[in-house]
Design an enzyme around this catalytic site. Sequence first.
Site, PDB file in Angstrom:
ATOM      1  N   PHE A 138       0.862  -1.184   0.000  1.00 52.61           N
ATOM      2  CA  PHE A 138       0.000   0.000   0.000  1.00 52.61           C
ATOM      3  C   PHE A 138       0.892   1.226   0.000  1.00 52.61           C
ATOM      4  O   PHE A 138       1.658   1.457   0.928  1.00 52.61           O
ATOM      5  CB  PHE A 138      -0.950   0.054   1.208  1.00 52.61           C
ATOM      6  CG  PHE A 138      -1.858   1.255   1.121  1.00 52.61           C
ATOM      7  CD1 PHE A 138      -3.034   1.217   0.378  1.00 52.61           C
ATOM      8  CD2 PHE A 138      -1.508   2.458   1.725  1.00 52.61           C
ATOM      9  CE1 PHE A 138      -3.849   2.344   0.249  1.00 52.61           C
ATOM     10  CE2 PHE A 138      -2.324   3.584   1.603  1.00 52.61           C
ATOM     11  CZ  PHE A 138      -3.483   3.523   0.864  1.00 52.61           C
ATOM     12  N   ASP A 223       9.427   2.816   2.000  1.00 58.64           N
ATOM     13  CA  ASP A 223       8.233   3.593   2.326  1.00 58.64           C
ATOM     14  C   ASP A 223       7.959   3.402   3.817  1.00 58.64           C
ATOM     15  O   ASP A 223       7.403   2.383   4.227  1.00 58.64           O
ATOM     16  CB  ASP A 223       7.045   3.124   1.476  1.00 58.64           C
ATOM     17  CG  ASP A 223       5.775   3.924   1.788  1.00 58.64           C
ATOM     18  OD1 ASP A 223       5.757   4.652   2.806  1.00 58.64           O
ATOM     19  OD2 ASP A 223       4.804   3.804   1.011  1.00 58.64           O
ATOM     20  N   LYS A 252       2.410  10.747   7.409  1.00 60.07           N
ATOM     21  CA  LYS A 252       1.583  10.436   8.578  1.00 60.07           C
ATOM     22  C   LYS A 252       2.048  11.151   9.858  1.00 60.07           C
ATOM     23  O   LYS A 252       1.786  12.333  10.006  1.00 60.07           O
ATOM     24  CB  LYS A 252       1.468   8.935   8.743  1.00 60.07           C
ATOM     25  CG  LYS A 252       0.689   8.315   7.561  1.00 60.07           C
ATOM     26  CD  LYS A 252       0.027   6.983   7.864  1.00 60.07           C
ATOM     27  CE  LYS A 252      -1.008   6.644   6.801  1.00 60.07           C
ATOM     28  NZ  LYS A 252      -0.621   5.606   5.863  1.00 60.07           N
TER      29      LYS A 252
HETATM   30  C1  LIG Z   1      -0.823   5.773   4.386  1.00 57.09           C
HETATM   31  C2  LIG Z   1       0.288   5.316   3.532  1.00 57.09           C
HETATM   32  C3  LIG Z   1       0.613   5.977   2.325  1.00 57.09           C
HETATM   33  C4  LIG Z   1      -0.233   7.083   1.754  1.00 57.09           C
HETATM   34  O1  LIG Z   1      -0.305   8.211   2.560  1.00 57.09           O
HETATM   35  P1  LIG Z   1      -1.491   9.274   2.327  1.00 57.09           P
HETATM   36  O2  LIG Z   1      -1.125  10.413   3.234  1.00 57.09           O
HETATM   37  O3  LIG Z   1      -2.769   8.606   2.704  1.00 57.09           O
HETATM   38  O4  LIG Z   1      -1.452   9.645   0.887  1.00 57.09           O
HETATM   39  C5  LIG Z   1       1.722   5.535   1.628  1.00 57.09           C
HETATM   40  N1  LIG Z   1       2.464   4.513   2.067  1.00 57.09           N
HETATM   41  C6  LIG Z   1       2.189   3.853   3.209  1.00 57.09           C
HETATM   42  C7  LIG Z   1       3.072   2.724   3.651  1.00 57.09           C
HETATM   43  C8  LIG Z   1       1.082   4.226   3.971  1.00 57.09           C
HETATM   44  O5  LIG Z   1       0.776   3.536   5.081  1.00 57.09           O
END
Ligand SMILES: *Cc1c(COP(=O)(O)O)cnc(C)c1O
Length: 395
Positions: A138, A223, A252
Amino acid sequence: MNDKIALENIYGAQNYAPLPVVLTRGEGCYVWDEDGNKYLDMLGAYSAVSHGHCHPRIVKAMVDQAQILGVTSRAFHHDKLAEFLESACKLTGQDQALAMNTGAEAVETALKAARKWGEKVKGIKKDQTEIICCDDNFHGRTIAIVGMSSSKQTKDGFGPFPKGFKSIPFGDIDALEAAITPNTAAFLVEPIQGEGGVNVPPEGYLAAASELCAEYNVLLICDEIQTGLGRTGRLLACEHDGVLPDCLLLGKALGGGLMPVSLFLARKGVMDVFTPGDHGSTFGGFPIACAVGIEALAVLVEEELSEKSAEMGEYMLTRLQGLNHPAIVDVRGKGLLIGVELEGVDAHEMCERMLKRGILGKETHRNTMRFAPPLIITKEEIDFAIDQFIDALNE
Ligand SMILES: *Cc1c(COP(=O)(O)O)cnc(C)c1O
């Protein structure tokens, strides 16, 4: 039905299915609904609320900055950006950083950097670069990103998607080596897959991936939008494997639970591919975001949130693993990112039962309950959450 929910259903897109609670206030690990009912937040806004709700220091930094200078655009310098980038680079061991807003934008930035690095530095032929990603990833919701997804619903109806991505099983180091070709620019990976079901890879996976990437001149992009900033018991989840990736994504919790702030960080030879006019964002790195980011990072270090996450996470994981309940198939995670896979009980139904018991939680893939509470949570609060969880399981 609650009138706010009814109104939302009339005027709002139905792209979420929220639990039936209308929140009005938050403080620390708790939030309150319209009727004054109190809930222990065991989701932490998918790990965006690591410092706790409305942390006084971060709120103050935000409000103070808002009263002085709000948005400038990047057409001009402003006096908060340098300090924010310096503090993020020094904490993470990266050379340079590029500020965006949401996580998805940071991921897009990484994809653009990797492609341009592939062409201009590695020497891959024009429009031939490949980026390897993992099944069950994700990384956000843009067209390019959902194009990398292995989830049917995530992609359904949104094609056509950009080419140049290859997905391999997560945690499988041989699959990575087999997937690398001379056109591979980067390997994009979450150290622990959050949305994918809190999937923890085999011990040493990231270290091995890092070695392979170095061997084949492929960028390792971690990520850490969900796993970073203390969530897994270290400042970065990469640190569990002693890995310093070529590129790092933060988001986040970087916004201190108050606003979207994200960063693409990289070593110098990679960040250099960006020249004026290549990439940007009107709000990326604006003064209020920088003030919030600076304070969020400072609080993280000064309140030792990574250490707390390691200690409380260990406690919670051990307690959950010791439950021996027939409905629990697996308990996995690191620090305060914990997944409990269920069988014979619907995880969504469980969330509704927990809500009635004063606990906010949300299921994720593979019928898994995901726990990612604020990192300031105490033992007593964890005990309360687990007691309610057991009670809800037995309902
Ligand atoms: C939440 C998330 C994203 C996307 O972040 P948004 O602020 O919702 O666009 C990307 N990578 C990971 C691993 C995430 O948990």
